[in-house]
Structure formats: structure tokens, C-alpha cells
Design a protein around this motif. Structure first.
Motif, PDB file in Angstrom:
ATOM      1  N   CYS A 296      81.788  56.562   6.617  1.00 32.81           N
ATOM      2  CA  CYS A 296      80.377  56.764   6.940  1.00 32.81           C
ATOM      3  C   CYS A 296      79.537  55.560   6.501  1.00 32.81           C
ATOM      4  O   CYS A 296      78.644  55.109   7.231  1.00 32.81           O
ATOM      5  CB  CYS A 296      79.869  58.034   6.275  1.00 32.81           C
ATOM      6  N   ALA A 297      79.804  55.035   5.309  1.00 33.23           N
ATOM      7  CA  ALA A 297      79.067  53.870   4.823  1.00 33.23           C
ATOM      8  C   ALA A 297      79.284  52.672   5.735  1.00 33.23           C
ATOM      9  O   ALA A 297      78.343  51.934   6.068  1.00 33.23           O
ATOM     10  CB  ALA A 297      79.498  53.536   3.395  1.00 33.23           C
ATOM     11  N   MET A 298      80.521  52.454   6.179  1.00 32.41           N
ATOM     12  CA  MET A 298      80.830  51.342   7.072  1.00 32.41           C
ATOM     13  C   MET A 298      80.101  51.500   8.404  1.00 32.41           C
ATOM     14  O   MET A 298      79.531  50.532   8.936  1.00 32.41           O
ATOM     15  CB  MET A 298      82.335  51.287   7.305  1.00 32.41           C
ATOM     16  N   ALA A 299      80.101  52.709   8.952  1.00 31.38           N
ATOM     17  CA  ALA A 299      79.431  52.946  10.231  1.00 31.38           C
ATOM     18  C   ALA A 299      77.931  52.716  10.131  1.00 31.38           C
ATOM     19  O   ALA A 299      77.307  52.161  11.043  1.00 31.38           O
ATOM     20  CB  ALA A 299      79.725  54.371  10.701  1.00 31.38           C
ATOM     21  N   MET A 300      77.327  53.111   9.019  1.00 32.35           N
ATOM     22  CA  MET A 300      75.889  52.918   8.845  1.00 32.35           C
ATOM     23  C   MET A 300      75.538  51.437   8.794  1.00 32.35           C
ATOM     24  O   MET A 300      74.517  51.012   9.335  1.00 32.35           O
ATOM     25  CB  MET A 300      75.413  53.610   7.560  1.00 32.35           C
ATOM     26  N   ALA A 301      76.382  50.638   8.158  1.00 40.03           N
ATOM     27  CA  ALA A 301      76.118  49.201   8.073  1.00 40.03           C
ATOM     28  C   ALA A 301      76.245  48.529   9.428  1.00 40.03           C
ATOM     29  O   ALA A 301      75.503  47.583   9.736  1.00 40.03           O
ATOM     30  CB  ALA A 301      77.073  48.560   7.071  1.00 40.03           C
ATOM     31  N   LEU A 302      77.163  49.002  10.263  1.00 37.98           N
ATOM     32  CA  LEU A 302      77.421  48.367  11.549  1.00 37.98           C
ATOM     33  C   LEU A 302      76.479  48.826  12.649  1.00 37.98           C
ATOM     34  O   LEU A 302      76.266  48.098  13.626  1.00 37.98           O
ATOM     35  CB  LEU A 302      78.877  48.640  11.971  1.00 37.98           C
ATOM     36  N   ALA A 303      75.922  50.011  12.524  1.00 34.40           N
ATOM     37  CA  ALA A 303      75.046  50.553  13.567  1.00 34.40           C
ATOM     38  C   ALA A 303      73.677  49.866  13.549  1.00 34.40           C
ATOM     39  O   ALA A 303      73.276  49.297  12.526  1.00 34.40           O
ATOM     40  CB  ALA A 303      74.888  52.060  13.364  1.00 34.40           C
ATOM     41  N   PRO A 304      72.934  49.905  14.665  1.00 38.80           N
ATOM     42  CA  PRO A 304      71.578  49.332  14.697  1.00 38.80           C
ATOM     43  C   PRO A 304      70.693  49.945  13.611  1.00 38.80           C
ATOM     44  O   PRO A 304      70.764  51.150  13.346  1.00 38.80           O
ATOM     45  CB  PRO A 304      71.073  49.708  16.095  1.00 38.80           C
ATOM     46  N   HIS A 305      69.864  49.122  12.990  1.00 33.12           N
ATOM     47  CA  HIS A 305      69.032  49.572  11.882  1.00 33.12           C
ATOM     48  C   HIS A 305      67.718  50.139  12.418  1.00 33.12           C
ATOM     49  O   HIS A 305      66.702  49.446  12.522  1.00 33.12           O
ATOM     50  CB  HIS A 305      68.772  48.419  10.911  1.00 33.12           C
ATOM     51  N   THR A 306      67.755  51.414  12.739  1.00 29.53           N
ATOM     52  CA  THR A 306      66.580  52.114  13.228  1.00 29.53           C
ATOM     53  C   THR A 306      66.322  53.327  12.355  1.00 29.53           C
ATOM     54  O   THR A 306      67.214  53.776  11.618  1.00 29.53           O
ATOM     55  CB  THR A 306      66.778  52.576  14.683  1.00 29.53           C
ATOM     56  N   SER A 307      65.127  53.873  12.461  1.00 33.51           N
ATOM     57  CA  SER A 307      64.788  55.064  11.694  1.00 33.51           C
ATOM     58  C   SER A 307      65.687  56.235  12.066  1.00 33.51           C
ATOM     59  O   SER A 307      66.110  57.020  11.209  1.00 33.51           O
ATOM     60  CB  SER A 307      63.317  55.433  11.923  1.00 33.51           C
TER      61      SER A 307
END
Length: 406
Positions: A296-307
């Protein structure tokens, strides 16, 4: 009836309410206070230092755990520590939020966290002595559901109150709610051990033998190793509110994702993880849950940084974290048995909190140098490395990495 037996068994759901105040303290510090301090201009490294301080007493609480086993009853310790933690929360809430108050903030956070350790010890002692062994997984699930509800829902709710009304009112409400949880003690079965002043006062040497018998056993060694590795612990949960701006998330988004909604999902994860831990090997379960956090942490870092992605991944992280918390308690209760329960549980809990402390400090150092994504990559990489190391040691110890049995 033996020393550790109870007169009846406590329903697992009771521990949800007993653990709520335990989670409320880090919830206020890591969600409400972290966000307010970051918005007031405190840098992330300083915020990380304060949030890590909330974890610090949990790394050496084993030093005073024998006090809970040898002096007052678990019920009395619970009421005393709940009152002390509520008082600290109320004072914290009435303080002005600015960087010059960091010295007093540190003292109050430390005091509240120490009081919280006694809440946990008293509850864990009651769990060990009043819950049937084949129900300890689900009892752990309910207890950790209360823990994460106090942290996430409590932290998020008081952040919303602080942002929309007054900071002092939020903390006072949280403190009052913590005190109300003492009423749950009325529904705890009375163990025979509670008729005495304490388990080990009659024979302090027995406490030492009891603790050592667990620590030197193969099951105990493998569990201790598993808990000191950063498999289910990272700095991201402590810092996610402080770095929310990098995902363009405002106070309401943080309060909902890291707070109320995340708390509900963490609660559900704790219950599911607790029940699942009664059906599969508890060390294997903890490993699987920890790898879920890393993914989950890896996916959050790789995904677009949006609200929107901030809300999505923080909620997913909270859900999986619920599994981790329940898996931890079930694993420890399975390993320690009864006897000097508070001392044995907190020997392992102290070691289990070391990764949360050093990962928070490490992430606080990493973020100013390489950014918020580096926090998430660091957590994931070290979790996978820790899991690999554990499987190697377990294999060398003669336990195949597919069995991991006691």
C-alpha cells in the motif's frame, strides 16, 4: 480453579471500549496536533520528533510492567491511568499551538504516553486472564479495533472540531470520552488472580521464571525477532497528516481519511484480522499483514498526488493496519500464556514499538532531503527486507518458511 483461571469469560467486544483511551493519546498527537503544528509553521522534522515521542515510552514500558503485575488490581490501574491520560489530553488541548511551546509539548506528550502504557497493561492483563484461549484472536481484534478507533476516529473527529470550532473543546471532549470507557470494567469477568494484590507479589522470583521461560523458548525467540523488525511498523502513519499538503489535502480531507473514515476501516480490519488469526498460524498472519502495508505504501508513492488518492490510500493503509494490530496482539497473547501477563506482553510490545519509533525518526530525517515519497519507499523497502530476514532465520532454526508453527 488455578491462579490464572477466571470465573466465566469476558466477551471479546468489551475490550473495544477498554482500548479506546489507549488509542486516543497517539490519535491526538499524530493526527490533530501534527496537522495543527505543521500548519503553524513547524517543520516536518520537528513534528516527527514530537510524534515519535508519543511512541517512545512504548519501547521501554516493560521496565514498569511488573508494577502492574505485582501491586494494584488491573481494574484499579486502569482507572488511575485513564484519569491521568485524560488530564494530559485536556491540558494539551488548552495550550496555544506554536513552535515556541515545544518544550512543554514534549513533557505533556511524554506524560500522556506513559499513562497510556498503563492503560494498555491493565487491559492486556485482563485479556490474558479472562478470555478463553480459542477466543484470544477475536478479543485481540476487538481490542485493536478500539485502539485504531481511538487513534483514527478520535484523532480525526477532534481535528475536525479544532478546525471548525476551538482546539481546547476538541481535546476536552476526547478526554471526557476516555474517562467514560472506565464503565466497560463492569463487564469484565473477575479472574481469581484479581482477588490478590498481584500475581507476583507472593513470589517475585516466579515472575522472573515465567518471563524467562517464554523469552528463551523457540516460539518466544521467533516472535521477538518478528516484532523488532520493521514489518508491520513504519513512520508513515505518524507523519501522514503532516505531509498531507503534498497531496493537496486540506484539514477536512485529513480528518476524514486519516480520522473518521480511516478509523472505521481500521476497525473493520482489526475485527477481520482478529477472527482470521484464530484460524491460521499467527506468525504467518502477521507477516502477510505487514506485506500488505508495504504494498500500500509503495502504491501511494507511485500514484498521482491528488487529494482523492490521498484519501484512497490513507484509508486502504488504515484498513490493512487494522489487520496488523490485531495480528500483533493475537500473536503475543498466543506466545505468553497467562501468569505475569502484563510483564510478558509488554516485553514484546516494547520491542514491537521500537520499529515504529526508529522508522518515524528515520522518515523525519528522510523527508526534508528526498521528499514525502521517500518516506513511503523507505517504509516499504525495509518491511520487505525485514520479512526476508525473518524467513531466513526461521528456516535456519529448523522451521520451514511455509510452516512457521509454534
Amino acid at each position: 480453579m488455578s491462579e490464572g483461571e477466571s470465573r466465566g469469560h469476558t466477551h471479546p467486544a468489551v475490550f473495544f471500549f477498554l482500548f479506546l483511551p489507549f488509542g486516543a493519546i497517539p490519535g491526538y498527537v499524530t493526527v490533530t496536533l501534527a496537522y495543527l503544528l505543521a500548519q503553524a509553521g513547524m517543520n516536518i522534522e520537528a513534528v516527527a520528533g514530537l510524534t515519535a515521542l508519543a511512541v517512545l515510552p512504548h519501547t521501554w514500558k516493560v521496565l514498569w510492567a511488573p508494577i502492574v503485575d505485582t501491586t494494584l488490581s488491573a481494574r484499579r490501574w486502569y482507572m488511575i491511568s485513564a484519569a491521568a491520560s485524560a488530564a494530559c489530553l485536556a491540558v494539551l488541548a488548552t495550550m496555544p499551538v506554536h513552535t515556541r511551546s515545544s518544550g512543554l509539548l514534549e513533557a505533556l506528550i511524554l506524560a500522556a504516553s506513559i499513562a497510556g502504557t498503563f492503560i494498555g497493561m491493565a487491559t492486556e492483563r485482563l485479556m490474558a486472564h479472562t478470555v478463553a484461549n480459542d477466543h484470544k484472536g477475536r478479543a485481540s481484534g476487538w481490542a485493536q479495533a478500539g485502539n485504531v478507533a481511538g487513534t483514527s476516529i478520535g484523532g480525526g473527529a477532534v481535528l475536525w472540531l479544532a478546525a471548525h470550532y476551538a482546539v481546547w473543546s476538541a481535546g476536552v471532549v476526547l478526554a471526557a470520552a476516555s474517562l467514560l470507557c472506565c464503565a466497560a470494567l463492569l463487564f469484565v469477568a473477575k479472574p481469581r488472580v484479581e482477588e490478590h494484590v498481584g500475581f507476583a507479589r507472593q513470589n517475585i522470583a516466579e515472575l522472573g521464571r515465567d518471563v524467562w521461560s517464554v523469552a528463551r523458548s523457540r516460539a518466544g525467540v521467533l516472535t521477538l525477532l518478528l516484532l523488532v523488525l520493521p514489518i508491520g511498523s513504519g513512520g508513515a502513519p505518524q507523519l501522514v497528516a503532516a505531509i498531507a499538503g503534498d497531496w493537496k489535502a486540506d484539514a477536512d480531507t485529513v480528518a476524514l481519511a486519516r480520522g473518521v473514515l480511516g478509523g472505521v476501516l481500521a476497525l473493520a480490519g482489526s475485527l477481520l484480522g482478529g477472527y482470521l488469526s484464530d484460524w491460521i498460524d499467527r506468525r504467518l498472519a502477521f507477516l502477510v499483514y505487514g506485506m500488505g502495508l508495504a504494498a500500500c505504501a509503495m502504491a501511494m508513492a507511485l500514484a498521482p498526488h491528488t487529494s482523492g488518492n490521498f484519501s484512497l490510500f490513507v484509508c486502504a493503509y488504515s484498513f490493512i493496519n487494522g489487520f496488523v494490530f490485531a495480528g500483533f496482539s493475537a500473536l503475543v497473547l498466543d506466545t505468553i500464556g497467562t501468569g505475569a501477563a502484563a510483564t510478558k506482553f509488554n516485553l514484546m510490545a516494547s520491542l514491537a514499538n521500537l520499529p515504529a519509533f526508529y522508522m518515524t525518526k528515520l522518515d523525519g530525517w528522510v523527508q526534508p532531503r528526498w521528499g514525502s515519497d521517500a518516506i513511503l519507499f523507505t517504509d516499504a523497502a525495509l518491511a520487505v527486507t525485514g520479512a526476508g530476514l525473518f524467513l531466513l532465520v526461521a528456516t535456519l532454526a529448523g522451521r520451514g518458511n511455509t510452516q512457521l508453527q509454534r
